[in-house]
Write a protein that holds these residues in place. Structure first.
Motif, PDB file in Angstrom:
ATOM      1  N   LEU A  91       0.836  -1.197   0.000  1.00 15.54           N
ATOM      2  CA  LEU A  91       0.000   0.000   0.000  1.00 15.54           C
ATOM      3  C   LEU A  91       0.875   1.253   0.000  1.00 15.54           C
ATOM      4  O   LEU A  91       1.990   1.242   0.520  1.00 15.54           O
ATOM      5  CB  LEU A  91      -0.896   0.025   1.243  1.00 15.54           C
ATOM      6  CG  LEU A  91      -1.678  -1.253   1.576  1.00 15.54           C
ATOM      7  CD1 LEU A  91      -2.273  -1.158   2.975  1.00 15.54           C
ATOM      8  CD2 LEU A  91      -2.780  -1.485   0.543  1.00 15.54           C
ATOM      9  N   GLY A 128      -0.933   5.392   8.163  1.00 16.83           N
ATOM     10  CA  GLY A 128       0.024   4.323   7.898  1.00 16.83           C
ATOM     11  C   GLY A 128       0.375   3.552   9.155  1.00 16.83           C
ATOM     12  O   GLY A 128       0.445   2.317   9.146  1.00 16.83           O
ATOM     13  N   VAL A 156       3.558  -0.589   3.954  1.00 18.87           N
ATOM     14  CA  VAL A 156       2.980   0.728   3.676  1.00 18.87           C
ATOM     15  C   VAL A 156       4.097   1.712   3.346  1.00 18.87           C
ATOM     16  O   VAL A 156       5.067   1.853   4.103  1.00 18.87           O
ATOM     17  CB  VAL A 156       2.176   1.263   4.881  1.00 18.87           C
ATOM     18  CG1 VAL A 156       1.642   2.667   4.574  1.00 18.87           C
ATOM     19  CG2 VAL A 156       1.022   0.331   5.217  1.00 18.87           C
ATOM     20  N   ASP A 189       4.949   5.478   3.156  1.00 18.95           N
ATOM     21  CA  ASP A 189       4.547   6.829   3.546  1.00 18.95           C
ATOM     22  C   ASP A 189       5.229   7.813   2.612  1.00 18.95           C
ATOM     23  O   ASP A 189       6.407   7.648   2.270  1.00 18.95           O
ATOM     24  CB  ASP A 189       4.952   7.090   4.999  1.00 18.95           C
ATOM     25  CG  ASP A 189       4.340   8.370   5.547  1.00 18.95           C
ATOM     26  OD1 ASP A 189       3.268   8.779   5.054  1.00 18.95           O
ATOM     27  OD2 ASP A 189       4.931   8.964   6.468  1.00 18.95           O
TER      28      ASP A 189
END
Length: 220
Positions: free
Chosen positions: A11, A25, A72, A74
Motif C-alpha cells: 500500500l 500508515g 505501507v 509513507d
C-alpha cells in the motif's frame, strides 16, 4: 506474495499536508514507524517504508489460516510546504519503483479528512499527482481513506449520513474509484479490532480487483 501460508499486500498513502497520512500508515501497520505530529509545516519530506509483523485471523488459503503482512509506503504530501510538485512526484515515483518494483502495488490510499469539506481545487491537485504516478488505470488501484472520522461522528454523522451530505467533489471522486472508501478514527491508540476491520475492507478491495498490481517491473 510469499509462501502459500503467507500473503503480503503493498500500500502507499498519498494526500495533502496534515490529513493524517503518516498516522493512517501507523494504524495500518499497528506500529509507530512513521513520524506523525501537529505542525505548521509539512512533516514528511521523504518516503519511508513500514512493515507489519505477521497478522493472523484475517485470511485463509486452501482451507487453512494464513498470515497477512502489510507494507505501507509513507510519502511527502502535495501540496507541500517545502517541496515542489516535481520534487514530490519524482521522490514518490522513485520510492514506488524501489520498494514495489518486484511485487507491485496493490492499492494507493488517497487520504482525506472527514472533518473538512473537499473543494474542487484541493481534489484536483492530489488526483492529478496520483494520475501521473499510477497511470491511466489509477482509478482501479486507488481507495479513499477518510481520517478524523471520529470528529464527524461526534458532530452527529454516521458514515451513511456523512456520504449523503458530502460535497459533489467528494462524491464525484468516490464514484470514479468505484466507491472504495474507508473511514478511520484519529485516536492515538491503535485498537487491534479496528485495524482488522480496516484491513478486511482493504483485502476486499484487492480481492475484487482480482489481486492485480501496478508498477511491477517485468523481468527480462
Amino acid at each position: 506474495m510469499a509462501d502459500s501460508n503467507e500473503m503480503t499486500i503493498n500500500l502507499a498513502v498519498l494526500g495533502k499536508t496534515q490529513t493524517g497520512k503518516s498516522a493512517a500508515g501507523n494504524r495500518l501497520l499497528g506500529s509507530s514507524d512513521f513520524e506523525s505530529r501537529l505542525s505548521p509545516s509539512s512533516v514528511t519530506t521523504r518516503c519511508s517504508l513500514g512493515r507489519s509483523g505477521r497478522i493472523l485471523g484475517l485470511i485463509r488459503r486452501n482451507g487453512c489460516e494464513a498470515a497477512l503482512r502489510v507494507r505501507v509506503l509513507d510519502t511527502p504530501s502535495y501540496p507541500h510546504s517545502a517541496l515542489s510538485k516535481e520534487q514530490v512526484r519524482d521522490t514518490v515515483r522513485a520510492a514506488l519503483a524501489q520498494h514495489f518494483g518486484e511485487e507491485g502495488l496493490h492499492l494507493a490510499l488517497l487520504v482525506l479528512r472527514a472533518d473538512l469539506p473537499l473543494c474542487p481545487d484541493e481534489s484536483n491537485d492530489t488526483v492529478q499527482l496520483i494520475q501521473e504516478l499510477l497511470g491511466p488505470t489509477w482509478k482501479d488501484f486507488t481507495a479513499v481513506l477518510l481520517t478524523h472520522a471520529d470528529k464527524a461522528e461526534e458532530a452527529g454523522y454516521s458514515e451513511e449520513t456523512y456520504l449523503h451530505s458530502a460535497s459533489s467533489t467528494l462524491l464525484s471522486l468516490l464514484s470514479s474509484v468505484q466507491h472504495k472508501c474507508i473511514f478511520l478514527d484519529n485516536h492515538n491508540s491503535i485498537i487491534k479490532e479496528e485495524r482488522n476491520i480496516v484491513l478486511r475492507k482493504l483485502l476486499n478491495f484487492i480481492r475484487t480487483n482480482n489481486y492485480q498490481v501496478l508498477l511491477k517491473h517485468s523481468k527480462e
